[in-house]
Enzyme design. Structure first.
Site, PDB file in Angstrom:
ATOM      1  N   GLN A   1      28.662 -12.333 -23.376  1.00  0.00           N
ATOM      2  CA  GLN A   1      30.005 -12.275 -22.783  1.00  0.00           C
ATOM      3  C   GLN A   1      30.546 -13.690 -22.546  1.00  0.00           C
ATOM      4  OE1 GLN A   1      31.656  -9.240 -22.165  1.00  0.00           O
ATOM      5  NE2 GLN A   1      33.408 -10.585 -21.806  1.00  0.00           N
TER       6      GLN A   1
ATOM      7  N   LYS B   1      31.348  -1.873 -21.012  1.00  0.00           N
ATOM      8  CA  LYS B   1      30.647  -1.772 -22.301  1.00  0.00           C
ATOM      9  C   LYS B   1      29.390  -0.918 -22.149  1.00  0.00           C
ATOM     10  CE  LYS B   1      32.661  -6.066 -23.862  1.00  0.00           C
ATOM     11  NZ  LYS B   1      32.579  -7.521 -24.030  1.00  0.00           N
TER      12      LYS B   1
ATOM     13  N   ASP C   1      30.451  -8.926 -32.207  1.00  0.00           N
ATOM     14  CA  ASP C   1      31.756  -9.491 -31.823  1.00  0.00           C
ATOM     15  C   ASP C   1      32.443 -10.143 -33.019  1.00  0.00           C
ATOM     16  OD1 ASP C   1      32.446  -8.942 -29.203  1.00  0.00           O
ATOM     17  OD2 ASP C   1      31.272 -10.601 -28.362  1.00  0.00           O
TER      18      ASP C   1
END
Ligand code: NAP
Length: 283
Positions: free
Chosen positions: A96, A52, A119
């Site tokens: 994460q 990322k 997200d």
């Protein structure tokens, strides 16, 4: 004759679009930035976070990484999110997952401001996806819709079968197909006659997490087959679809690797750009 849907090529075109968008903002004096939090030492998570970061750098997105030890308390993690929520120079925040045991993932998801939730896991964003009025879509289903659109595959009127009902893939995937007027069936571990239902699919999405789960006898001739699975077998990455046998029946099929995987990061970059635009009243 089947056609392979090339996730690498399609993700490259999405990334170029994002890069152009980031440059446009930059000309207006606006930066685009993403904060990524990782807690603990999970090797797979470390790889995802590194990828990322690399993608951000390539597109001109500023990335800040917060690598916290596994001993981090819930309060410390929420306090960091609170700080990032309050910073005007941070457009997107992601933590994460999975988190080390003892940390409450739902509390973390709920703590991230919905407008910075790139997200799209916050209940407010999940609800907006349900209604069909959304800014952010979870990156994997968003990437699959992008692939279908790129290939000119319109779900309208088609029978769509999604195997898997997770919050990050199966459920949002089924909603996106429904919004595009597909006739959607969602299957899971308690589904009866799974093979028969799969054989009815014009578009079959496998998000199960089991190597080679979808076999040729489960696929209709001419179906579009999307393989979300990322499974390690003897150290080798493979999908949920038995690619070699299924490809002979499919009209379109995604490979693993090089299919859905590269799309996920590209769509995260797109969500980050969307966040920056929204926060600067440009959307
Ligand atoms: P998950 O949360 O474990 O969900 C798996 C789903 O599959 C569940 O809904 C489960 O049903 C269903 N399932 C399990 N066994 C089944 C069976 N025998 N028959 C029918 N359904 C069955 O997994 P996920 O997070 O959605 O991920 C799925 C796969 O996609 C994994 O391989 C993951 O690594 C991969 N993935 C890839 C990307 C990418 O970027 N390419 C992104 C995310 C995930 P129940 O609900 O009944 O348990």
């Amino acid at each position: 004759m089947y056609r392979i849907i090339d996730g690498k090529a399609i993700s490259a075109s999405v990334k170029q679009r994002v890069k152009n968008g980031v440059e446009e903002l930059s000309k207006k004096g606006i930066t685009t930035s993403l904060a990524v939090i990782i807690v603990g030492d999970d090797p797979a998570s470390k790889v995802y976070v590194a990828n990322k970061k690399k993608a951000c750098e390539a597109l001109g997105i500023i990335s800040e990484e917060y690598a916290l030890p596994a001993s981090t308390t819930q309060e410390e993690l929420l306090s960091l999110i609170d700080t990032l929520n309050g910073r005007k120079d941070i457009n997107g925040i992601l933590c994460q997952l999975p988190l080390p045991s003892g940390l409450d993932e739902n509390a973390v998801i709920n703590a991230i401001l919905p407008e910075k939730d790139v997200d799209a896991f916050h209940p407010q964003n999940v609800g907006k996806i349900m209604i069909g009025d959304y800014d952010f879509v979870p990156c994997t289903p968003a990437g699959i819709m992008e692939m279908l659109s790129y290939e000119g595959i319109d779900p309208e009127g088609k029978r769509c079968v999604v195997i898997g009902r997770s919050n990050i893939v199966g459920k949002p995937m089924s909603m996106l197909l429904l919004h595009k007027n597909g006739t959607v069936t969602v299957c899971h571990s308690r589904t009866k006659n799974l093979a028969e239902i799969c054989r009815s699919a014009d578009i079959l999405v496998a998000a199960v997490g089991r190597a080679c789960f979808v076999t040729a006898d489960m696929v209709k001739d001419g179906a579009v087959v999307i393989d979300v699975g990322m499974n390690r077998v003897d150290g080798k990455l493979c999908g949920d679809v038995d690619f070699d046998s299924v490809k002979e029946k499919a009209s379109y099929i995604t490979p693993v690797p090089g299919g859905v995987g590269p799309m996920t990061i590209a769509m995260l970059m797109q969500n980050t750009l969307t966040a920056a635009k929204k926060q600067n009243n440009l959307l």
